[in-house]
Design an enzyme around this catalytic site. Structure first.
Site, PDB file in Angstrom:
ATOM      1  N   ASP A 174     -10.713   2.045  -3.153  1.00 20.08           N
ATOM      2  CA  ASP A 174     -11.197   1.765  -1.801  1.00 20.08           C
ATOM      3  C   ASP A 174     -12.718   1.758  -1.769  1.00 20.08           C
ATOM      4  O   ASP A 174     -13.318   1.339  -0.788  1.00 20.08           O
ATOM      5  CB  ASP A 174     -10.693   2.841  -0.830  1.00 20.08           C
ATOM      6  N   ASP A 216       0.836  -1.205   0.000  1.00 15.92           N
ATOM      7  CA  ASP A 216       0.000   0.000   0.000  1.00 15.92           C
ATOM      8  C   ASP A 216       0.870   1.254   0.000  1.00 15.92           C
ATOM      9  O   ASP A 216       2.083   1.194   0.271  1.00 15.92           O
ATOM     10  CB  ASP A 216      -0.861  -0.036   1.277  1.00 15.92           C
TER      11      ASP A 216
HETATM   12  C1  DGJ Z   1      -5.742   2.015   2.051  1.00 15.17           C
HETATM   13  C2  DGJ Z   1      -6.085   0.809   1.226  1.00 15.17           C
HETATM   14  O1  DGJ Z   1      -6.549   1.193  -0.016  1.00 15.17           O
HETATM   15  C3  DGJ Z   1      -7.097  -0.040   1.972  1.00 15.17           C
HETATM   16  O2  DGJ Z   1      -7.507  -1.114   1.181  1.00 15.17           O
HETATM   17  C4  DGJ Z   1      -6.496  -0.508   3.255  1.00 15.17           C
HETATM   18  O3  DGJ Z   1      -5.441  -1.391   2.979  1.00 15.17           O
HETATM   19  C5  DGJ Z   1      -6.014   0.681   4.063  1.00 15.17           C
HETATM   20  N1  DGJ Z   1      -5.190   1.561   3.318  1.00 15.17           N
HETATM   21  C6  DGJ Z   1      -5.275   0.213   5.277  1.00 15.17           C
HETATM   22  O4  DGJ Z   1      -4.748   1.253   5.989  1.00 15.17           O
END
Ligand code: DGJ
Length: 726
Positions: free
Chosen positions: A535, A465
């Site tokens: 997300d 990430d």
């Molecule tokens: C942002 C990501 O896009 C999410 O899927 C998740 O992993 C969060 N960060 C975790 O902090």
């Protein structure tokens, strides 16, 4: 690379009325397209044509469609033009006059690379243009190398990967714009006079707002299944700039490359500056045709494990957020196994010893297990995974730190920062970006993965990430006169790390995530198997985002998860069936707490996952035909995947909104064998199947006439399998 004289690249007759010698033409062809360049020794090379395949340059010249534009416009005498390359020599001279020295061709591993080497007429300054064609796909890759042997460094101010002139008619641009939670929306517009720029300056998450890809429809309003379309994607994960300059000489001049703003590059003598690859293709089968070409190229040549099938996974994030613990993870793995899933991924919240990670404010950089939450360590988790017969994956964000972390306490100099300025922080008000231009930081980031993998070789998957923009531009590592290299050197450092990981752990599956869809680009995809699309897991909005993403990125790489209702990002309630039917059009996963599902929901999920495993080869490796666009606002959307041998297809239809007596379309298919008969079977049935389920139809009929049935009311959906009868 075999050097050949510029003469003799192609045998063509001498052209009447054309001053260029035919033997200087370089005709590069794929099965369905051709690119024609002219490289005459001592002259600037010319871009003549890119479009439908031609077998002789004569047709291009005799028909008048030859462009006769410089292949790589340079700043020098024609100062009014936009340029692909601009440099200031050591003596202060700001001009270039590049002329062809030689042309060479190199054939290996089913691909041919043509290199046009140029030299400045006065200075020892060199530029080589590369064009790579593959035997098995329709994409041409191009990139540039710049170097010199002047006595002192030369400063590069422009260094495009590619320049492409396109004859202008009723030309439309399709590009993919968005923001967090709404990434990759399709935007289409006719090209008008002036310059249109698609760009990014985030430094790290380069696709959160615009994707470095575009299509040009040459025959008016863009169509999915017909019309001539050129598509291009820049394979770069950093700041980029794609500029389309339209002038009234009826030409669209396309420049694609690194965004040079604040990034002038001080090039040492003998140093070679290599630009990222720009991959482009042409199709006469509309935008879907371009997508199929790019997807095939990606699966065969650009995406990690591109031809392999992906597992059905459960990611813990929306299920438990930061509330990770051994019992909870074990329970999720048990539930996943019961539903038929194959891979469990533990998301954020598992690490931090001195500072346990309970929210976004602490611990990034401290990649040790939080013993309070996970007393048995990662071993406990991999043991659980083994017990339940699923694979285990883990989340990391290794390019980042928080000011509340042991890493930052030890290495405050490792973060990107400016002297005399207060630091602007990211997520949680405490996050900072590590300076990947620094080899020590590269070593550290590699070490994060290396240690996890050495200590826990059972880890099968890493979700990587990145949740921050590159603020506080400045490096404690780069010298004062190279500060402008940071945006570029950050990416190069990142690539070095990824390459090392890839070489040492070739079987490791990795997901590229950056606050959702912030890193959906071909710069990183050689090292990642897939990306997290957004997300936002709301199935309705995903229909739009996934439609946009599918223009350049194949379903095998598109993480698409079923989440809870109401959705956590939009608050919308949609049926579980729609959530599955949307997620099953990509790489299916789950993003919820299975313990909260009812028995009925679990039963539906079990069957849908089993069905997905059956159709997975078609969805993940098939050819995509986008049929009814959600952006056309008919209240419907439809798309289908067809296996390469046209023996099997899977069709997805979605009802986006519902009004009484609204017209519904006849669902026409595409990509089938017109001469074959197919059985249509509805999958994931809820209630009554469509009347045609179980019937057989001829491929031609399905494509020319299609089927009429109702999808149902708002948020209804249907999935059909279309199977050829032997
Ligand atoms: C942002 C990501 O896009 C999410 O899927 C998740 O992993 C969060 N960060 C975790 O902090």
């Amino acid at each position: 690379m075999k050097k050949i004289s510029v003469l003799g690249c192609i045998a063509a007759t001498v052209l009447s009325g054309n001053m260029l010698r035919a033997e200087n033409h370089i005709l590069l062809s794929t099965k369905n397209s051709s690119l024609l360049l002219t490289a005459e020794k001592g002259q600037a090379p010319l871009f003549q044509y890119f479009g439908a395949r031609v077998d002789s340059p004569d047709d291009i010249f005799n028909s008048g469609v030859a462009l006769r534009d410089p292949a790589y416009p340079q700043f020098g005498s024609q100062c009014y033009r936009e340029v692909a390359v601009q440099a200031t020599h050591a003596d202060g001279n700001m001009s270039l006059e590049l002329a062809v020295e030689s042309v060479s061709r190199d054939r290996r591993d089913g691909a041919e690379t043509t290199a046009i080497a140029m030299k400045d007429k006065h200075y020892p300054f060199f530029v080589t243009l590369f064009y790579k064609t593959y035997d098995d796909c329709e994409v041409i890759e191009t990139w540039t190398e710049i170097s010199h042997t002047e006595k002192k460094p030369v400063t590069l101010y422009r260094f495009a990967s590619a320049y492409m002139p396109v004859r202008r008619s009723d030309t439309w641009l399709s590009h993919f714009h968005g923001m967090w939670g709404a990434e990759c929306y399709l935007h289409e517009e006719p090209l008008t006079d002036g310059m249109k720029v698609i760009k990014n300056k985030d430094g790290v998450r380069n696709t959160q707002r615009d994707n470095p890809s575009f299509m040009l429809s040459l025959d008016g309003c863009p169509q999915e299944l017909s019309g001539r379309v050129i598509g291009g994607a820049l394979a770069w994960a950093g700041n980029y700039r794609i500029a389309l300059d339209n002038d009234n000489t009826h030409t669209t001049r396309v420049f694609a490359g690194i965004n040079e703003e604040q990034s002038q590059y001080i090039l040492k003598p003998k140093e070679v500056f290599t630009t990222p690859v720009f991959a482009f293709t042409f199709s006469e089968e509309g935008k879907s045709g371009v997508s199929r070409n790019i997807h095939r190229w990606a699966r065969l040549h650009r995406l990690n494990h591109g031809t392999e099938l992906r597992d059905v996974l459960l990611n813990s994030w929306e299920g438990v957020y930061f509330k990770v613990n051994q019992e909870g993870m074990d329970q999720m793995m048990a539930d996943l196994a019961d539903l038929g899933g194959e891979l469990f991924v533990m998301d954020d919240g598992w690490f931090g010893d001195k500072y346990p990670r309970n929210n976004g404010e602490t611990s990034l950089g401290d990649w040790v297990v939080c013993r309070e939450k996970l007393p048995q360590g990662i071993e406990g988790l991999t043991a659980s995974a083994k017990k339940h017969g699923v694979k285990f994956g883990i989340w990391i964000e290794p390019e980042m730190t928080n000011i509340r972390s042991e890493l930052y306490e030890k290495h405050p100099d490792w973060v990107i920062q400016q002297p005399y300025r207060e630091k602007r922080m990211g997520r949680g008000g405490t996050q900072l970006v590590l300076d990947l231009s620094n080899p020590d930081v590269q070593e550290f980031v590699f070490g994060v993965v290396n240690r996890l993998m050495t200590e826990h070789p059972d880890i099968a998957y890493i979700k990587w990430d990145d949740n921050m923009t590159l603020y506080n531009y400045g490096s404690t590592y780069l010298p004062a006169n190279r500060q402008s290299h940071l945006y570029i050197d950050y990416q190069r450092g990142m690539e070095k790390v990824l390459r090392r990981i890839h070489e040492k752990y070739p079987d490791l599956v990795m997901q590229s995530c950056a606050s959702g869809g912030g890193r959906v680009n071909y710069g990183v995809l050689p090292y990642y198997d897939e990306f997290w699309t957004s997300d936002n897991t709301d199935a309705l909005q995903r229909i739009y985002m996934q439609w946009g993403v599918s223009n350049f990125y194949p379903a095998v790489a598109m993480g698409s998860h079923v989440s809870a209702s109401p959705n956590h990002q939009t608050g919308r309630h949609v049926p579980l069936k729609l959530r599955f039917d949307v997620a099953m059009s990509g790489r299916l996963g789950l993003e919820l707490q299975p313990a909260k599902m009812t028995d009925e929901e679990k039963e539906f999920a079990r069957k849908a996952i089993a069905t997905y495993k059956e159709i997975r080869p078609v969805v993940q490796q098939g050819d995509l035909y986008r049929l009814i666009s959600p952006f056309d606002k008919t209240g419907h959307a439809a798309l289908m995947y067809v296996s390469p041998d046209k023996g099997r297809a899977v069709w997805f239809g979605y009802k986006l909104e519902h009004f009484r007596n609204m017209p519904f379309p006849t669902f026409r298919m595409a990509g089938l064998n017109p001469d074959k008969r197919y059985t249509v079977t509805e999958l994931n049935v809820e209630g009554k199947p469509i009347p045609q389920s179980g019937m057989t139809f001829c491929g031609a009929f399905l494509m020319e006439n299609g089927l009429e049935f109702s999808l149902g009311n708002e948020y209804a959906s249907r999935v059909l399998e279309i199977k050829a009868i032997d």
